[in-house]
Design an enzyme around this catalytic site. Structure first.
Site, PDB file in Angstrom:
ATOM      1  N   ARG A  21      17.114  -6.801 -25.790  1.00  0.00           N
ATOM      2  CA  ARG A  21      17.405  -6.789 -25.182  1.00  0.00           C
ATOM      3  C   ARG A  21      18.564  -7.259 -24.586  1.00  0.00           C
ATOM      4  O   ARG A  21      19.597  -7.169 -23.745  1.00  0.00           O
ATOM      5  CB  ARG A  21      16.802  -5.277 -24.536  1.00  0.00           C
ATOM      6  CG  ARG A  21      17.945  -3.914 -23.573  1.00  0.00           C
ATOM      7  CD  ARG A  21      17.904  -4.654 -21.947  1.00  0.00           C
ATOM      8  NE  ARG A  21      17.366  -4.900 -21.125  1.00  0.00           N
ATOM      9  CZ  ARG A  21      17.374  -5.707 -19.722  1.00  0.00           C
ATOM     10  NH1 ARG A  21      18.513  -5.874 -19.287  1.00  0.00           N
ATOM     11  NH2 ARG A  21      16.351  -6.347 -19.513  1.00  0.00           N
ATOM     12  N   ASP A  22      17.438  -8.071 -23.398  1.00  0.00           N
ATOM     13  CA  ASP A  22      17.848  -8.527 -22.131  1.00  0.00           C
ATOM     14  C   ASP A  22      19.717  -9.895 -22.694  1.00  0.00           C
ATOM     15  O   ASP A  22      19.859 -10.295 -21.995  1.00  0.00           O
ATOM     16  CB  ASP A  22      17.494  -8.846 -20.976  1.00  0.00           C
ATOM     17  CG  ASP A  22      17.810  -9.404 -19.849  1.00  0.00           C
ATOM     18  OD1 ASP A  22      19.163  -9.295 -19.924  1.00  0.00           O
ATOM     19  OD2 ASP A  22      17.226  -9.721 -18.743  1.00  0.00           O
ATOM     20  N   HIS A 213      10.899 -11.271 -13.340  1.00  0.00           N
ATOM     21  CA  HIS A 213      11.685 -11.131 -14.534  1.00  0.00           C
ATOM     22  C   HIS A 213      12.485 -12.428 -13.751  1.00  0.00           C
ATOM     23  O   HIS A 213      13.887 -12.248 -13.182  1.00  0.00           O
ATOM     24  CB  HIS A 213      12.367 -10.378 -14.480  1.00  0.00           C
ATOM     25  CG  HIS A 213      13.250  -9.289 -15.013  1.00  0.00           C
ATOM     26  ND1 HIS A 213      13.039  -9.213 -16.495  1.00  0.00           N
ATOM     27  CD2 HIS A 213      15.151  -9.718 -15.167  1.00  0.00           C
ATOM     28  CE1 HIS A 213      14.295  -9.354 -17.209  1.00  0.00           C
ATOM     29  NE2 HIS A 213      15.623  -9.663 -16.552  1.00  0.00           N
ATOM     30  N   CYS A 246      23.721 -10.544 -17.801  1.00  0.00           N
ATOM     31  CA  CYS A 246      23.538  -9.632 -17.366  1.00  0.00           C
ATOM     32  C   CYS A 246      25.280  -9.337 -17.356  1.00  0.00           C
ATOM     33  O   CYS A 246      25.907 -10.495 -16.565  1.00  0.00           O
ATOM     34  CB  CYS A 246      23.016  -8.621 -16.002  1.00  0.00           C
ATOM     35  SG  CYS A 246      23.817  -7.146 -16.114  1.00  0.00           S
ATOM     36  N   ASN A 255      17.135 -15.409 -19.445  1.00  0.00           N
ATOM     37  CA  ASN A 255      15.636 -15.317 -18.966  1.00  0.00           C
ATOM     38  C   ASN A 255      15.359 -16.728 -19.412  1.00  0.00           C
ATOM     39  O   ASN A 255      15.681 -17.043 -20.560  1.00  0.00           O
ATOM     40  CB  ASN A 255      15.161 -14.065 -20.074  1.00  0.00           C
ATOM     41  CG  ASN A 255      15.245 -12.905 -18.915  1.00  0.00           C
ATOM     42  OD1 ASN A 255      15.971 -12.046 -19.495  1.00  0.00           O
ATOM     43  ND2 ASN A 255      14.541 -13.013 -17.809  1.00  0.00           N
TER      44      ASN A 255
HETATM   45  P1  HMG Z   1      29.815   6.645 -15.737  1.00  0.00           P
HETATM   46  O1  HMG Z   1      30.821   6.021 -16.642  1.00  0.00           O
HETATM   47  O2  HMG Z   1      29.422   6.626 -14.238  1.00  0.00           O
HETATM   48  O3  HMG Z   1      28.915   7.785 -16.489  1.00  0.00           O
HETATM   49  O4  HMG Z   1      28.753   5.566 -16.160  1.00  0.00           O
HETATM   50  P2  HMG Z   1      29.297   9.280 -16.571  1.00  0.00           P
HETATM   51  O5  HMG Z   1      27.819  10.482 -16.290  1.00  0.00           O
HETATM   52  O6  HMG Z   1      30.473   9.689 -15.305  1.00  0.00           O
HETATM   53  O7  HMG Z   1      29.413   9.316 -18.335  1.00  0.00           O
HETATM   54  C1  HMG Z   1      30.516   8.859 -18.613  1.00  0.00           C
HETATM   55  C2  HMG Z   1      30.562   8.513 -19.696  1.00  0.00           C
HETATM   56  O8  HMG Z   1      29.121   7.746 -20.447  1.00  0.00           O
HETATM   57  C3  HMG Z   1      30.601   9.664 -20.762  1.00  0.00           C
HETATM   58  O9  HMG Z   1      31.168  10.294 -21.901  1.00  0.00           O
HETATM   59  C4  HMG Z   1      29.227  10.232 -20.819  1.00  0.00           C
HETATM   60  O10 HMG Z   1      28.079  10.433 -21.541  1.00  0.00           O
HETATM   61  C5  HMG Z   1      28.463   8.595 -21.135  1.00  0.00           C
HETATM   62  P3  HMG Z   1      32.932  10.304 -21.951  1.00  0.00           P
HETATM   63  O11 HMG Z   1      32.481  11.754 -21.559  1.00  0.00           O
HETATM   64  O12 HMG Z   1      33.675   9.529 -21.130  1.00  0.00           O
HETATM   65  O13 HMG Z   1      32.929  10.379 -23.589  1.00  0.00           O
HETATM   66  N1  HMG Z   1      27.466   8.086 -20.975  1.00  0.00           N
HETATM   67  C6  HMG Z   1      26.610   7.727 -22.034  1.00  0.00           C
HETATM   68  N2  HMG Z   1      26.660   7.752 -23.438  1.00  0.00           N
HETATM   69  C7  HMG Z   1      25.906   7.140 -23.730  1.00  0.00           C
HETATM   70  N3  HMG Z   1      23.983   7.035 -22.979  1.00  0.00           N
HETATM   71  C8  HMG Z   1      24.007   7.123 -21.141  1.00  0.00           C
HETATM   72  C9  HMG Z   1      25.492   7.388 -21.008  1.00  0.00           C
HETATM   73  N4  HMG Z   1      25.538   7.702 -19.711  1.00  0.00           N
HETATM   74  C10 HMG Z   1      26.820   8.306 -19.181  1.00  0.00           C
HETATM   75  N5  HMG Z   1      23.017   7.042 -20.982  1.00  0.00           N
HETATM   76  C11 HMG Z   1      26.001   5.053 -16.974  1.00  0.00           C
HETATM   77  C12 HMG Z   1      26.780   5.929 -15.682  1.00  0.00           C
HETATM   78  C13 HMG Z   1      24.603   4.554 -15.541  1.00  0.00           C
HETATM   79  C14 HMG Z   1      25.672   5.891 -17.596  1.00  0.00           C
HETATM   80  C15 HMG Z   1      26.639   3.486 -16.685  1.00  0.00           C
HETATM   81  O14 HMG Z   1      27.333   2.463 -15.592  1.00  0.00           O
HETATM   82  C16 HMG Z   1      25.600   2.302 -17.492  1.00  0.00           C
HETATM   83  O15 HMG Z   1      25.581   2.203 -18.474  1.00  0.00           O
HETATM   84  N6  HMG Z   1      25.230   1.161 -17.029  1.00  0.00           N
HETATM   85  C17 HMG Z   1      24.196   0.348 -17.665  1.00  0.00           C
HETATM   86  C18 HMG Z   1      25.011  -1.317 -17.242  1.00  0.00           C
HETATM   87  C19 HMG Z   1      23.780  -2.226 -18.111  1.00  0.00           C
HETATM   88  O16 HMG Z   1      22.937  -1.445 -19.031  1.00  0.00           O
HETATM   89  N7  HMG Z   1      23.673  -3.134 -17.376  1.00  0.00           N
HETATM   90  C20 HMG Z   1      22.347  -4.053 -18.070  1.00  0.00           C
HETATM   91  C21 HMG Z   1      20.748  -3.649 -17.676  1.00  0.00           C
HETATM   92  S1  HMG Z   1      20.967  -3.807 -16.361  1.00  0.00           S
HETATM   93  C22 HMG Z   1      19.784  -5.866 -16.603  1.00  0.00           C
HETATM   94  O17 HMG Z   1      20.216  -6.661 -17.206  1.00  0.00           O
HETATM   95  C23 HMG Z   1      19.245  -6.234 -15.187  1.00  0.00           C
HETATM   96  C24 HMG Z   1      17.491  -5.941 -16.073  1.00  0.00           C
HETATM   97  O18 HMG Z   1      17.823  -7.027 -16.786  1.00  0.00           O
HETATM   98  C25 HMG Z   1      16.717  -6.722 -14.651  1.00  0.00           C
HETATM   99  C26 HMG Z   1      17.629  -8.016 -13.745  1.00  0.00           C
HETATM  100  O19 HMG Z   1      17.950  -8.816 -14.353  1.00  0.00           O
HETATM  101  O20 HMG Z   1      17.194  -8.190 -12.581  1.00  0.00           O
HETATM  102  C27 HMG Z   1      17.240  -4.224 -16.192  1.00  0.00           C
HETATM  103 MG    MG Z   2      17.531  -9.406 -17.094  1.00  0.00          MG
END
Ligand code: HMG
Ligand code: MG
Length: 310
Positions: A21-22, A213, A246, A255
């Site tokens: 994933r990450d 993490h 990320c 990581n």
């Molecule tokens: P948004 O654009 O504000 O969402 O995104 P929305 O609710 O306005 O929806 C927009 C569109 O996205 C719609 O589709 C929804 O259906 C769709 P459309 O009508 O335009 O065709 N949608 C989805 N589709 C599939 N699955 C979903 C989903 N939600 C909405 N769950 C949202 C807001 C949170 C969805 C977006 O910003 C997002 O997906 N962000 C994820 C970013 C991400 O994954 N970042 C990396 C992970 S975090 C990380 O790496 C840190 C970590 O490792 C810890 C660390 O290192 O510190 C965990």
């Molecule tokens: Mg991370």
């Protein structure tokens, strides 16, 4: 407690492999679903208690993981291994539920700027979005892991106050998280700051419920992990071959490499249940699929040794 010098360290450590994933979320070229599935299965064979498999996030935001449902349908679910997935909202939860996921991870940032860039909402809004997801997970018998990002620094805001992280971690536990993983998303933390962070968060969340993490951008991940061990943390996230970063934290590298962590823990006599050879072969598999050398120094050294022996 195992003794190392005069410091008592945990005897056992639980490792959560987050490479699929990450790690992969940060790859530009789409990795075939078959390769993801084979990687997850190899990591489960290596002995990880948990392999974070994918994310049910918007495919527009993270195109690499758009095949989340397929991945979950095709992996071999080894009994005793958890396969958590990232979920940001109810839509993601519904996808995870349909894919028969056993555990989800909810992520919240410690700074407003990162929260906006990563999830298009404020910290308060992301906690509001989280509440129904926690409730639905509970109703469906799924465990929820919490993540706080940017715990030791933010790409947009710089320093982060440990008390801010403490309060968000405590809120995630209140919502029902069984554990909170503290993410040094951009890898700027150092050992002293890590210790202060853990001690501060432990004022509100028992240290047994905390995980580390650490991204390795500045080469401090293993040192920060050791500082956390000294503070009593006994769960760590790591990424095979040091994959990842990320997509919303420019320049952040992977990581801490799983191979490096296992080598450190083996050297300290701390049991983590991982077979290094199986892990190393999983690392070689994904590195050759991505046409690159593993970022893990330990993997490179062991691969060279094994090649010389042949
Ligand atoms: P948004 O654009 O504000 O969402 O995104 P929305 O609710 O306005 O929806 C927009 C569109 O996205 C719609 O589709 C929804 O259906 C769709 P459309 O009508 O335009 O065709 N949608 C989805 N589709 C599939 N699955 C979903 C989903 N939600 C909405 N769950 C949202 C807001 C949170 C969805 C977006 O910003 C997002 O997906 N962000 C994820 C970013 C991400 O994954 N970042 C990396 C992970 S975090 C990380 O790496 C840190 C970590 O490792 C810890 C660390 O290192 O510190 C965990
Ligand atoms: Mg991370």
């Amino acid at each position: 407690m195992a003794m190392h010098s005069e410091i008592a360290l945990p005897r056992k450590v639980r490792l959560v492999e987050v490479g699929p994933r990450d790690g992969l979320q940060n790859e530009k070229a789409i990795v075939p679903t078959d390769v993801k599935v084979a990687l997850i299965d190899k990591l489960a064979d290596a002995g990880f208690a948990a392999v974070e498999a994918t994310s049910f996030v918007s495919p527009k935001w993270v195109p690499q993981l758009a095949d989340a449902a397929d991945v979950m349908a095709r992996i071999t679910r080894t009994p005793g291994v958890a396969y958590p997935v990232l979920v940001p909202n109810m839509k993601g939860f519904e996808g995870a539920l349909a894919a028969r996921v056993d555990e989800i991870a909810m992520f919240v940032a410690a700074t407003e700027s990162f929260s906006q860039r990563n999830t298009n909402c404020s910290i308060a809004e992301s906690l509001e979005r989280a509440a129904p997801v926690f409730a639905a997970a509970r109703a469906n018998g799924m465990r929820v892991r919490g993540y706080v990002s940017c715990v030791l620094g933010c790409p947009y805001e710089g320093d982060v106050a440990p008390a801010t992280v403490r309060d968000i971690a405590a809120r995630l536990v209140e919502l029902g998280a069984y554990e909170v993983s503290l993410g040094d998303t951009i890898g700027t933390g150092t050992a002293g700051k890590t210790r202060l962070l853990i001690d501060t968060v432990a004022q509100a969340v028992p240290v047994a419920m905390l995980a580390g993490h650490f991204h390795d951008t500045y080469g401090q991940a293993l040192t920060n992990l050791y500082a956390s061990l000294e503070a009593g943390v006994a769960t760590f996230d790591c990424s095979v071959s040091g994959l990842g970063g990320c997509p919303y934290a420019r320049g952040a590298t992977g990581n801490v490499a799983s191979e490096d962590v296992v080598y450190l823990l083996d050297g300290l006599g701390i049991d983590c249940g991982i077979d290094m050879t199986t892990l190393r072969i999983a690392g070689q598999y994904i590195s050759s699929a991505l046409s690159r050398e593993p970022a893990s120094r330990v993997a490179r050294a062991l691969n060279a040794k094994s090649a010389a022996a042949q």
